[in-house]
Design a protein around this motif. Structure first.
Motif, PDB file in Angstrom:
ATOM      1  N   ASP A  84     -37.367 -23.646 -21.162  1.00  0.00           N
ATOM      2  CA  ASP A  84     -36.410 -23.389 -22.186  1.00  0.00           C
ATOM      3  C   ASP A  84     -36.982 -23.972 -23.593  1.00  0.00           C
ATOM      4  OD1 ASP A  84     -34.132 -22.879 -23.831  1.00  0.00           O
ATOM      5  OD2 ASP A  84     -32.936 -24.853 -22.873  1.00  0.00           O
ATOM      6  N   GLU A  85     -37.170 -23.051 -24.473  1.00  0.00           N
ATOM      7  CA  GLU A  85     -37.983 -23.316 -25.640  1.00  0.00           C
ATOM      8  C   GLU A  85     -36.812 -24.201 -26.499  1.00  0.00           C
ATOM      9  OE1 GLU A  85     -36.476 -19.153 -26.546  1.00  0.00           O
ATOM     10  OE2 GLU A  85     -36.969 -20.396 -24.622  1.00  0.00           O
ATOM     11  N   SER A  86     -35.551 -24.121 -26.365  1.00  0.00           N
ATOM     12  CA  SER A  86     -34.512 -24.657 -27.192  1.00  0.00           C
ATOM     13  C   SER A  86     -34.633 -26.261 -27.038  1.00  0.00           C
ATOM     14  CB  SER A  86     -33.174 -24.172 -26.725  1.00  0.00           C
ATOM     15  OG  SER A  86     -33.280 -22.948 -27.287  1.00  0.00           O
ATOM     16  N   ILE A  87     -35.218 -26.469 -25.947  1.00  0.00           N
ATOM     17  CA  ILE A  87     -35.341 -28.353 -25.656  1.00  0.00           C
ATOM     18  C   ILE A  87     -36.065 -28.899 -27.103  1.00  0.00           C
ATOM     19  CG2 ILE A  87     -36.297 -29.950 -24.082  1.00  0.00           C
ATOM     20  CD1 ILE A  87     -35.871 -27.917 -22.068  1.00  0.00           C
ATOM     21  N   TRP A  88     -37.204 -28.128 -27.511  1.00  0.00           N
ATOM     22  CA  TRP A  88     -37.666 -28.686 -28.508  1.00  0.00           C
ATOM     23  C   TRP A  88     -36.854 -29.014 -29.840  1.00  0.00           C
ATOM     24  CZ3 TRP A  88     -42.452 -30.168 -29.659  1.00  0.00           C
ATOM     25  CH2 TRP A  88     -42.964 -30.557 -30.746  1.00  0.00           C
ATOM     26  N   THR A 127     -42.358 -17.624 -25.565  1.00  0.00           N
ATOM     27  CA  THR A 127     -41.744 -18.020 -24.482  1.00  0.00           C
ATOM     28  C   THR A 127     -40.930 -17.270 -23.824  1.00  0.00           C
ATOM     29  OG1 THR A 127     -41.629 -20.158 -25.753  1.00  0.00           O
ATOM     30  CG2 THR A 127     -40.208 -20.039 -23.712  1.00  0.00           C
ATOM     31  N   THR A 128     -40.319 -16.306 -24.324  1.00  0.00           N
ATOM     32  CA  THR A 128     -39.543 -15.016 -23.513  1.00  0.00           C
ATOM     33  C   THR A 128     -40.346 -14.486 -22.698  1.00  0.00           C
ATOM     34  OG1 THR A 128     -37.820 -14.949 -25.434  1.00  0.00           O
ATOM     35  CG2 THR A 128     -37.790 -13.338 -23.794  1.00  0.00           C
ATOM     36  N   ILE A 130     -41.146 -26.241 -22.685  1.00  0.00           N
ATOM     37  CA  ILE A 130     -40.371 -26.404 -24.015  1.00  0.00           C
ATOM     38  C   ILE A 130     -40.808 -25.537 -25.119  1.00  0.00           C
ATOM     39  CG2 ILE A 130     -39.632 -28.545 -22.970  1.00  0.00           C
ATOM     40  CD1 ILE A 130     -41.272 -29.873 -25.509  1.00  0.00           C
ATOM     41  N   GLY A 131     -41.478 -24.581 -24.885  1.00  0.00           N
ATOM     42  CA  GLY A 131     -41.975 -23.682 -25.967  1.00  0.00           C
ATOM     43  C   GLY A 131     -43.075 -24.261 -26.532  1.00  0.00           C
ATOM     44  N   THR A 132     -43.159 -24.320 -27.880  1.00  0.00           N
ATOM     45  CA  THR A 132     -42.118 -24.522 -28.727  1.00  0.00           C
ATOM     46  C   THR A 132     -41.406 -22.869 -29.002  1.00  0.00           C
ATOM     47  OG1 THR A 132     -43.477 -24.267 -30.669  1.00  0.00           O
ATOM     48  CG2 THR A 132     -43.039 -26.453 -30.173  1.00  0.00           C
TER      49      THR A 132
END
Length: 375
Positions: free
Chosen positions: A96-100, A15-16, A8-10
């Motif tokens: 998916d870092e947007s989960i954070w 992350t990409t 989940i990133g952050t």
């Protein structure tokens, strides 16, 4: 035990780059028992390497109305694919870092929903979280908002409105996750090049799964997310107020110009958006929580979560003496880039049928002129 690993990133922690690395090396990972699947769903501004978005993403129909039905369809299809893959693999990785952010806004029940899926289908959950020093994350996030999302607000206005929304109390966030899936199911890593196992983000990420970065993996040229430094962020912020910046092509064009100027401006005017004292106070507000992360999630003693050294740089001022130089640089790059594009178009046209015909016709006219002069 079958395990769904959720990275989940952050945000702002490479992350990409990790996602593209996993996609490019999916075959090798699969040979080692780890599946990095590419799902059939597509989301605006996300590549297919960004494979975990279906777990929470909002979708909108052609009228801009949220399409909850399609969201649920995508989620169910995605989970069916995961279940089928578990027939072959014990370990599946999604990212998916947007989960954070989504777990506090769009999808507050994210972990509860996923935990229920795990219980019903006989797999466990494992969350992977990279943490960046709070001030660096915050400033990088602001820079990205100016750069990519057309933020118009000055920094001092932005910091007053957004500070609480970024959830910089990392310990609180981790505790929320742990209350559902358990501390033992969360791996926390520092996003700091000095602490990466093996010296790179790729080797560090692989080490989470007990793997080593060897020559068999492909490491493509790292995707470089160039920030806007010096005065270039201010130029972009002002440009963001123009209506033409709503056009994505114009947005990318001006961003490309500013990225060309960014490193020059950074060298000419090294500065920070916060003073050394402001950064120190900013970090102190989160230090107690960070210490708990070290103890309860990293299981270390006598260490800090981050290197708290602060560079002694002047705070950025709009009235700085380098703004005019950077504006001249910006205009110069724009003219040079337009000139190059014009020359490229001319050269490309010369290679077309009509271009060659005109060239041949011109040669004939020149030859006729020479003959007439000789007469």
């Amino acid at each position: 035990m079958k395990t769904l690993h959720v990275h989940i990133g952050t945000p702002k922690t490479a992350t990409t780059a990790i996602q593209h690395f996993c996609k490019e090396n999916a075959k090798i990972l699969a040979e080692k028992g780890f599946c990095y699947p590419i799902f059939p769903f597509r989301y605006p501004e996300n590549s297919d390497a960004h494979n975990g978005r279906f777990l929470w993403a909002h979708l909108f129909d052609e009228n801009g109305v949220r399409d909850r039905k399609q969201e649920e369809i995508n989620f169910r299809k995605g989970m069916e694919i995961v279940k089928r893959l578990f027939e072959t693999y014990n370990d599946i990785i999604v990212s998916d870092e947007s989960i954070w952010r989504a777990m506090d806004s769009e999808k507050k029940d994210f972990w509860n929903v996923l935990e229920q899926e795990a219980k019903e289908n006989g797999f466990s959950l494992h969350a992977i979280v990279y943490l960046r020093r709070q001030d660096k994350y915050y400033l990088s996030h602001w820079n990205q908002q100016v750069k990519k999302h057309r933020l118009e607000e000055p920094f001092d206005v932005y910091i007053g409105k957004r500070k609480g929304r970024l959830r910089l109390d990392y310990y609180w966030k981790l505790e929320r996750m742990a209350s559902v899936i358990g501390k033992e199911c969360i791996t926390v890593r520092r996003y700091d090049r000095e602490t990466f196992q093996g010296g790179s983000i790729y080797s560090d990420f692989l080490s989470v799964f007990g793997l080593e970065l060897t020559e068999e993996y492909t490491v493509a040229q790292e995707i470089r997310n160039i920030g806007l430094y010096g005065n270039t962020h201010e130029i972009k912020r002002i440009l963001n107020s123009l209506s033409l910046m709503q056009d994505e092509k114009q947005q990318k064009y001006f961003l490309k110009l500013l990225e060309e100027c960014s490193e020059v401006s950074k060298k000419r005017y090294p500065c920070a958006m916060l003073s050394k004292d402001e950064i120190s106070k900013f970090l102190e507000a989160h230090r107690a929580g960070n210490e708990k992360i070290v103890e309860e999630y990293l299981h270390e003693t006598g260490t800090e979560l981050f290197d708290y050294a602060i560079e002694d740089m002047p705070k950025w001022e709009k009235t700085n003496p380098y703004m005019l130089d950077d504006l001249i640089c910006f205009i110069g790059v724009a003219v040079a880039m337009l000139h190059k594009e014009n020359e490229d178009l001319k050269n490309a046209w010369k290679k077309t049928f009509f271009g060659k015909l005109r060239h041949r016709f011109g040669m004939i006219l020149c030859r006729l002129g020479e003959i007439k002069l000789q007469e």
